[in-house]
Scaffold this active site. Structure first.
Site, PDB file in Angstrom:
ATOM      1  N   SER A 211       7.820   0.346  -2.838  1.00  0.00           N
ATOM      2  CA  SER A 211       7.741   1.282  -3.964  1.00  0.00           C
ATOM      3  C   SER A 211       8.655   2.464  -3.687  1.00  0.00           C
ATOM      4  O   SER A 211       8.927   2.795  -2.521  1.00  0.00           O
ATOM      5  CB  SER A 211       6.306   1.783  -4.148  1.00  0.00           C
ATOM      6  OG  SER A 211       6.258   2.855  -5.076  1.00  0.00           O
ATOM      7  N   TYR A 224      -1.658   4.954  -0.800  1.00  0.00           N
ATOM      8  CA  TYR A 224      -0.770   3.935  -1.346  1.00  0.00           C
ATOM      9  C   TYR A 224       0.663   4.168  -0.875  1.00  0.00           C
ATOM     10  O   TYR A 224       1.349   3.242  -0.421  1.00  0.00           O
ATOM     11  CB  TYR A 224      -0.839   3.950  -2.870  1.00  0.00           C
ATOM     12  CG  TYR A 224       0.156   3.054  -3.556  1.00  0.00           C
ATOM     13  CD1 TYR A 224      -0.062   1.681  -3.629  1.00  0.00           C
ATOM     14  CD2 TYR A 224       1.311   3.577  -4.139  1.00  0.00           C
ATOM     15  CE1 TYR A 224       0.846   0.846  -4.269  1.00  0.00           C
ATOM     16  CE2 TYR A 224       2.217   2.750  -4.776  1.00  0.00           C
ATOM     17  CZ  TYR A 224       1.985   1.388  -4.843  1.00  0.00           C
ATOM     18  OH  TYR A 224       2.890   0.567  -5.468  1.00  0.00           O
TER      19      TYR A 224
END
Length: 319
Positions: A211, A224
């Site tokens: 990401s 995350y």
């Protein structure tokens, strides 16, 4: 610059041609990325893991927009989280490029999975579904071996499934949520890579979904973001380890994309439209816009691409 007779050709042009593996027809219509898709969204109210069938309108996973060119003809791919969103877009793209596909999902996502199967088979490719919870170590190993048995081998593995839940203050962050994020985003990719490596022949491709927050961070997704940073390091280190076996290891780092991931981490129609309107891009990516990066990394012509993290996001300004 390289000179051919009277013509000087920039090296970057050659490298781009090699990476793409084909030339864009001169008559192909240019696509304006600013206006290709709408800039406002309606998100369904749903918990984890969510269903794509609850969206209206639905995200574009390439069901009617992705056109294949046979770039993965004869390949055999396993994708985790392949029922919806980016996972579905990857599955559809792989199938239309000529690959047979096995994919994983949670049992409650069965209806979305059936839709994905229909698109894979409509492309003339084999589709196999293997539901189960990736947080379970023994299931991850079983998943890899069942996929290999169903497909007659494996040469592409995409560890895509992930989990996130927004939390504004670490003092309120539960251990349970932290453990679910860690086991889904870190343990599962490790389990899958460990099981897959002995089965992958030279020329195979192992791809992780990282990401853009792995580098930029996100104040509401601290756990995350940390797991995605780990995947970036894992990708680069594993690429070094598996290069002697002829296995390429890379990652794709998407930015904000219109998928169930938004609703299950706590976003709403109001919050997402407000956040997106403040970004330079002015919109989110659609899943079909991210899938080509996975095709590029899986394609054999990119034989020296290993240990790389491919960006797959527009100018979102740290969204």
């Amino acid at each position: 610059m390289l000179a051919f007779g009277r013509f000087a050709v920039p090296l970057v042009t050659i490298f781009i041609g090699i990476a793409l593996g084909h030339q864009t027809p001169q008559h192909e219509t240019l696509i304006d990325p600013r206006t290709r898709y709408p800039a406002s969204y309606t998100l369904p109210v749903q918990g984890f893991p969510g269903l794509q069938s609850n969206w209206n309108p639905r995200p574009d996973c390439g069901e009617h927009s992705y056109v294949g060119h046979g770039r993965l003809r004869g390949r055999r791919a396993l994708i985790t989280g392949g029922d919806s969103g980016m996972g579905r877009a990857i599955a559809i793209a792989f199938a239309r490029e000529g690959a047979d596909v096995a994919f994983n999902y949670l049992a409650v996502e069965e209806s979305d999975a059936r839709e994905t199967v229909s698109f894979i088979r409509a492309a003339g490719q084999k589709a196999f579904t293997i539901p189960g919870d990736l947080r379970n170590e023994s299931f991850c190993a079983d998943l890899v071996h069942r996929a290999a048995a169903s497909l007659g081998g494996l040469d592409i593995v995409v560890s895509h499934a992930g989990y996130a839940f927004e939390q504004a203050y670490i003092g309120n962050h539960s251990t349970e949520s932290f453990e679910q994020t860690l086991r889904t985003n870190v343990y599962a990719p490790f389990f899958i890579a460990r099981a897959a490596a002995p089965l992958l022949p030279p020329g195979s491709s192992l791809i992780f979904t990282a990401s853009d927050v792995a580098i930029g961070g996100n104040a509401r997704l601290v756990d995350y973001a940390a797991t995605k940073a780990m995947l970036v390091s894992f990708t680069r280190s594993l690429a070094l380890q598996l290069w002697p076996f002829g296995i390429r290891v890379n990652a794709v780092a998407p930015g904000g994309t219109l998928t169930n991931f938004l609703t299950t981490q706590g976003e709403t129609t109001e919050s997402i439209n407000g956040a997106v309107s403040m970004t330079p891009a002015g919109r989110l990516a659609q899943p079909v816009e991210v899938a080509p990066a996975y095709v590029d990394l899986a394609e054999g012509i990119n034989s020296f691409a290993s240990g790389s993290v491919y960006g797959a996001n527009g100018p979102t300004g740290g969204f």
